[in-house]
Design an enzyme around this catalytic site. Structure first.
Site, PDB file in Angstrom:
ATOM      1  N   ASP A  66     -42.080  48.129  46.816  1.00  0.00           N
ATOM      2  CA  ASP A  66     -41.635  47.861  48.186  1.00  0.00           C
ATOM      3  C   ASP A  66     -42.578  48.489  49.198  1.00  0.00           C
ATOM      4  O   ASP A  66     -43.398  49.351  48.864  1.00  0.00           O
ATOM      5  CB  ASP A  66     -40.203  48.346  48.397  1.00  0.00           C
ATOM      6  CG  ASP A  66     -40.045  49.852  48.192  1.00  0.00           C
ATOM      7  OD1 ASP A  66     -40.655  50.375  47.243  1.00  0.00           O
ATOM      8  OD2 ASP A  66     -39.318  50.506  48.967  1.00  0.00           O
ATOM      9  N   GLU A 128     -38.285  52.524  46.913  1.00  0.00           N
ATOM     10  CA  GLU A 128     -38.760  53.896  47.058  1.00  0.00           C
ATOM     11  C   GLU A 128     -38.766  54.300  48.519  1.00  0.00           C
ATOM     12  O   GLU A 128     -38.477  55.450  48.860  1.00  0.00           O
ATOM     13  CB  GLU A 128     -40.169  54.023  46.470  1.00  0.00           C
ATOM     14  CG  GLU A 128     -40.695  55.456  46.388  1.00  0.00           C
ATOM     15  CD  GLU A 128     -41.422  55.924  47.645  1.00  0.00           C
ATOM     16  OE1 GLU A 128     -41.717  57.120  47.757  1.00  0.00           O
ATOM     17  OE2 GLU A 128     -41.688  55.083  48.558  1.00  0.00           O
TER      18      GLU A 128
END
Length: 379
Positions: A66, A128
């Site tokens: 991400d 994350e």
């Protein structure tokens, strides 16, 4: 490969499944099987793959898929299309941290050519950037459905330096509930914003105390546990005593400091100095603090398999620390020796016109080539 990964808009609010499907198909094309660990909602997934023997403990190359939003940032190029200029690759995630993931994937054919005596694992996660939530279910599977690595290298940007320690991140939300009244009758109301202001003053005192306490190791910058508040909201109108006030605050603590001691201190201060004044107006008033993010720090582990290997591959004789948090502490907590080492500079992360220097990409490729050779002979 960097261009391919950056082209997927995997901002944390979006699904990462298109990227994961691409990676899975790419690995399958090289005869490498992979295992998905989906999110509860099924709209995201982590991926774990092993290159080399299945019956030996290997080295995990860990990265998140991400990235942070580009909304409102003044980009001069398309953030989801890599542009090469002046020895740099521009694009969202080039530095943080699709560059590392792409290099690991591009090295798969070289890993397969050896062949390897020590396996190399790929561990790709999601979310994350929000609270390191996506990696946790995958880590829970290590030693169960997935093999337990002997070492983990988290490829966050360190300019290929070997990081053996980083701070913990803990976020809290404090909500003050007052009692509404017309502002001409403030004696009938309990002002949630003013009460929150008293709590914020206590946070400022806590910040100053942390600065005075300092960092006994002398390794971190800033050299202390930090206390910060970044968001506050409250009230309805200028002539209404506010019912609610909400503020979010953060502690980035040294690895051996318990941030909940600060939560308890704020709670005690509120109970002793703020709440009695609110309750004198209305029994429905209150102060509630909730932990929203808890990312454990990475503690030094001198001589660990991860540190020894990474220093050898990086050609380094010293380790360093960073003040940002990574998934490395979560791997370490699960019993996997871990370090952080990856291409790029954290100063470029989350910025408009994010970039990674091509020289850093080349340095990371060299690191991976040395890893492949070490895994061929047996680590």
């Amino acid at each position: 490969m960097i261009s391919r990964l950056v082209a997927f808009d995997t901002t944390s609010e979006n699904s990462n499944l298109e990227l994961i499907t691409f990676v899975r198909d790419y690995l399958a094309g090289h005869g490498v099987e992979s295992t998905l660990v989906p999110s509860e909602e099924g709209d995201k997934a982590s991926l774990f793959a092993t290159i080399g023997p299945k019956d030996a403990a290997g080295v995990a190359l860990s990265g998140h898929t991400d990235c942070v939003p580009v909304t409102g940032q003044p980009w001069s190029t398309d953030p989801f299309a890599v542009v090469e200029k002046n020895g740099r690759l521009y694009g969202r995630g080039t530095c943080d941290m699709k560059g590392f993931v792409a290099i690991a994937l591009a090295m798969v054919p070289a890993f397969l050519e050896k062949p390897l005596r020590t396996p190399i694992h790929l561990a790709l996660s999601y979310d994350e950037e929000t609270a390191c939530t996506g990696v946790r279910p995958m880590i829970a599977e290590l030693g169960e459905r997935l093999p337990m690595p002997r070492a983990c290298i988290v490829g966050e940007p360190t300019r290929m330096g070997v990081v053996d320690a980083h701070k913990t991140i803990t976020d809290y939300v404090t909500v003050v509930t007052g009692h509404e009244a017309h502002s001409s009758l403030i004696d009938k109301g309990a002002n949630a914003i003013l009460a929150a202001g008293e709590l914020l003053c206590e946070l400022a005192r806590m910040r100053d105390d942390m600065i005075a306490m300092g960092d006994p190791t002398g390794r971190f910058t800033p050299a202390y546990t930090t206390v910060h508040t970044g968001l506050i909201s409250g009230g309805t109108a200028h002539n209404i005593v506010p019912l609610k006030c909400r503020f979010e605050w953060e502690v980035r603590s040294l690895p051996d400091f318990d941030p909940d001691t600060l939560k308890r201190r704020l709670q005690t201060f509120g109970e002793q100095h703020v709440l009695p004044k609110l309750r004198a107006i209305a029994p429905t008033t209150g102060i509630e603090t909730t932990k929203t993010v808890d990312v454990i720090g990475l503690a030094p582990d001198p001589g660990s398999p991860a540190e020894t290997l990474a220093m050898r591959l990086a050609g380094s004789n010293k380790t360093q620390t960073v003040s940002y948090a990574t998934e490395a502490g979560l791997f370490q907590e699960h019993g996997v020796p871990s370090i952080v080492c990856g291409p790029g500079d954290i100063a470029q992360a989350h910025q408009p016109d994010e970039y990674i220097e091509i020289s850093q990409v080349e340095d990371c490729v060299g690191f991976m080539q040395r890893l492949a050779e070490a895994a061929r002979t047996g680590i």
